[in-house]
Design a protein around this motif. Structure first.
Motif, short mmCIF file in Angstrom:
data_model
loop_
_atom_site.label_atom_id
_atom_site.label_comp_id
_atom_site.label_asym_id
_atom_site.label_seq_id
_atom_site.Cartn_x
_atom_site.Cartn_y
_atom_site.Cartn_z
N LEU A 158 4.92 -1.91 14.44
CA LEU A 158 3.61 -1.10 15.41
C LEU A 158 2.84 -0.21 14.48
O LEU A 158 1.80 -0.22 14.56
N MET A 159 3.56 0.57 13.42
CA MET A 159 2.89 1.29 12.39
C MET A 159 1.90 0.43 11.82
O MET A 159 0.80 0.68 11.60
N ARG A 160 2.47 -0.69 11.18
CA ARG A 160 1.56 -1.52 10.43
C ARG A 160 0.49 -2.24 11.16
O ARG A 160 -0.78 -2.41 10.65
N MET A 161 0.74 -2.78 12.32
CA MET A 161 -0.07 -3.33 12.99
C MET A 161 -1.30 -2.53 13.64
O MET A 161 -2.55 -2.98 13.50
N THR A 162 -0.86 -1.23 13.75
CA THR A 162 -1.99 -0.32 14.24
C THR A 162 -2.61 0.45 13.01
O THR A 162 -3.39 1.48 13.06
N ASN A 163 -2.30 -0.15 11.60
CA ASN A 163 -2.87 0.38 10.44
C ASN A 163 -2.47 1.80 10.23
O ASN A 163 -3.26 2.56 9.81
N GLY A 164 -1.38 2.18 10.64
CA GLY A 164 -0.96 3.56 10.65
C GLY A 164 -1.32 4.60 11.84
O GLY A 164 -0.69 5.77 11.63
N ARG A 165 -1.92 4.17 12.72
CA ARG A 165 -2.46 5.19 13.80
C ARG A 165 -0.98 5.54 14.64
O ARG A 165 -0.83 6.63 14.76
N PHE A 166 -0.05 4.80 14.91
CA PHE A 166 1.29 4.93 15.37
C PHE A 166 2.33 5.32 14.20
O PHE A 166 2.42 4.50 13.22
N PRO A 187 -2.01 -5.19 9.61
CA PRO A 187 -3.17 -4.58 10.46
C PRO A 187 -3.90 -5.58 11.10
O PRO A 187 -4.31 -6.64 10.77
N LEU A 188 -4.02 -5.29 12.59
CA LEU A 188 -4.79 -6.24 13.48
C LEU A 188 -6.40 -6.24 13.21
O LEU A 188 -6.80 -4.90 12.68
N PRO A 189 -7.05 -7.18 12.85
CA PRO A 189 -8.33 -7.15 12.33
C PRO A 189 -9.15 -6.21 13.43
O PRO A 189 -10.11 -5.54 12.96
N GLU A 190 -9.00 -6.21 14.72
CA GLU A 190 -9.71 -5.27 15.68
C GLU A 190 -9.54 -3.73 15.22
O GLU A 190 -10.58 -3.28 15.69
N LEU A 191 -8.49 -3.33 14.51
CA LEU A 191 -8.35 -1.99 14.22
C LEU A 191 -8.82 -1.55 12.82
O LEU A 191 -8.53 -0.61 12.47
N THR A 192 -9.35 -2.42 12.18
CA THR A 192 -9.78 -2.32 10.49
C THR A 192 -11.21 -2.59 10.41
O THR A 192 -11.85 -3.23 11.15
N GLY A 193 -11.90 -2.13 9.49
CA GLY A 193 -13.11 -2.46 9.13
C GLY A 193 -13.57 -1.68 7.64
O GLY A 193 -12.75 -1.05 6.99
N ASP A 194 -14.80 -1.76 7.40
CA ASP A 194 -15.24 -0.94 6.35
C ASP A 194 -15.07 0.61 6.29
O ASP A 194 -14.46 1.27 5.22
N GLU A 195 -14.81 1.31 7.51
CA GLU A 195 -14.44 2.40 7.42
C GLU A 195 -13.00 2.75 7.60
O GLU A 195 -12.82 4.16 7.62
N ASN A 196 -12.24 1.80 7.69
CA ASN A 196 -10.85 1.69 8.13
C ASN A 196 -10.11 0.76 7.54
O ASN A 196 -9.97 -0.22 8.07
N PRO A 197 -10.19 0.76 6.13
CA PRO A 197 -9.57 -0.78 5.68
C PRO A 197 -8.17 -0.62 5.75
O PRO A 197 -7.44 0.26 6.06
N ARG A 218 0.71 -1.20 -0.15
CA ARG A 218 0.07 0.07 -0.05
C ARG A 218 0.94 1.15 -0.02
O ARG A 218 1.86 1.27 0.38
N ASP A 219 0.20 2.40 -0.41
CA ASP A 219 1.13 3.64 -0.46
C ASP A 219 1.44 4.08 0.82
O ASP A 219 2.76 4.76 0.64
N HIS A 220 0.99 3.87 2.18
CA HIS A 220 1.57 4.42 3.10
C HIS A 220 2.94 3.34 3.83
O HIS A 220 3.41 3.73 4.51
N ASP A 221 2.90 2.61 3.05
CA ASP A 221 4.19 1.53 3.71
C ASP A 221 5.49 2.18 3.35
O ASP A 221 5.80 2.80 2.06
N THR A 222 6.44 1.60 3.66
CA THR A 222 7.90 2.34 3.54
C THR A 222 8.79 1.20 3.10
O THR A 222 10.07 1.65 2.83
N ILE A 223 8.47 0.23 2.75
CA ILE A 223 9.41 -0.97 2.20
C ILE A 223 10.06 -0.51 0.92
O ILE A 223 11.31 -0.37 0.89
#
Length: 324
Positions: free
Chosen positions: A247-255, A287-297, A5-10
């Motif tokens: 941690l950035m990736r697991m939190t879907n970019g929140r951290f 990204p942890l499933p608990e932190l993603t959804g339709d409004e936060n893919p 995805r665009d937000h990743d840094t790899i």
């Protein structure tokens, strides 16, 4: 990597990151957050570490429970090792892996480094042939420091988990729990009289989950925020906490996985002791499933951690691997 995805840094190489950040403004003093862990209000601590992780990706913690004398001993045995004759240091030299001692590891005339690198945990991964036998107190001091470092890491990850609305152990378990890898790198930067900014480490983010670092009294670590560089002010016995890629990736970019670099000092020896905490190489991280959804893919692809490392290293020459 085409499907990241665009937000990743790899896909960003170390060279391009350095070029991108080289022209940013350098601030003379830092507003990098400081969190006092002696505060009894847990909700306030959760708020503080989450806010710092979201806005900066780096903060310092004080009154963290690691004995000051133990931290002093760690610094003493580290400096004593680098003061040894080269032949003695070469007794724990690298042998094709990342562990061991290496001098002038970074390439280029503006990069200086001498370092010792070895695993701390889990016990099954430790190879003591890379732990110095001289000074004789090195192993005892380092093993005791590791116990405290693991407790502090789990505390911080616990507060971050609660701030995300997750069970306290969520982030610790997501990087493998007791199987998470702890690796120490002791970095030694000699004084450098050259004019201009001489880097001990170019701009980079850490590949693992979280990094906890203590420096000696010589400043040099800098963090990037809002296209500016900020100096990290030295605080005696503070521990620097750095949010890394996973941690950035697991939190879907929140951290925020903070970009940081290090510079050498013209007159004084600088040494730092970062402990890198990362998932097992065979763990899937995304990204942890608990932190993603339709409004936060999901913004990041779930990857085996070792594959993530391979992808990120593709743009880096081996001699240019970052340190601080």
């Amino acid at each position: 990597m085409e499907n990241e995805r665009d937000h990743d840094t790899i896909s960003s190489s170390l060279a391009s990151l350095s070029k991108q950040l080289a022209g940013t403004k350098l601030e003379g003093s830092a507003d990098i957050p400081i969190v006092d862990l002696s505060i009894s209000d847990e909700d306030f601590l959760v708020y503080e570490v989450v806010k710092a992780s979201e806005e900066w990706g780096i903060f310092q913690v004080v009154n963290h429970g690691i004995p000051e004398e133990l931290m002093r001993q760690l610094q003493v045995v580290g400096k004593q090792f680098f003061d040894l004759p080269e032949a003695e240091k070469e007794m724990v030299a690298k042998e094709g892996d990342f562990e061991g001692y290496k001098r002038k590891y970074l390439g280029g005339i503006n990069h200086w480094d001498e370092h010792l690198f070895h695993r701390l945990s889990p016990p099954s991964m430790i190879n003591y042939k890379y732990w110095p036998k001289n000074p004789p107190q090195y192993r005892e001091v380092t093993e005791e420091y590791t116990k405290h470092m693991k407790r502090l890491t789990e505390k911080i990850l616990g507060w971050l988990s609660e701030g995300l609305g997750l069970p306290r152990e969520a982030l610790t378990q997501s990087i493998g729990g007791d199987t998470a890898e702890y690796v120490l790198r002791v970095n030694c930067y000699p004084p450098n009289q050259d004019s201009g900014l001489v880097l001990g480490a170019a701009a980079h983010s850490d590949m693992g989950a979280i990094t906890l670092l203590i420096p000696n009294e010589v400043p040099g670590l800098q963090a990037s925020k809002d296209e500016q560089w900020f100096d990290l002010n030295y605080i005696n016995s503070a521990v620097v906490v750095i949010i890394a890629d996973q941690l950035m990736r697991m939190t879907n970019g929140r951290f925020k996985n903070v970009f940081h670099r290090a510079k050498t000092d013209k007159e004084r020896l600088r040494i730092s002791w970062p402990v890198f905490v990362a998932p097992r190489a065979d763990m899937s991280v995304g990204p942890l499933p608990e932190l993603t959804g339709d409004e936060n893919p999901p913004k990041f692809e779930t990857l085996i951690y070792n594959d993530y490392i391979d992808q990120k290293l593709k743009g880096w020459a081996l001699e240019d691997l970052p340190v601080y």
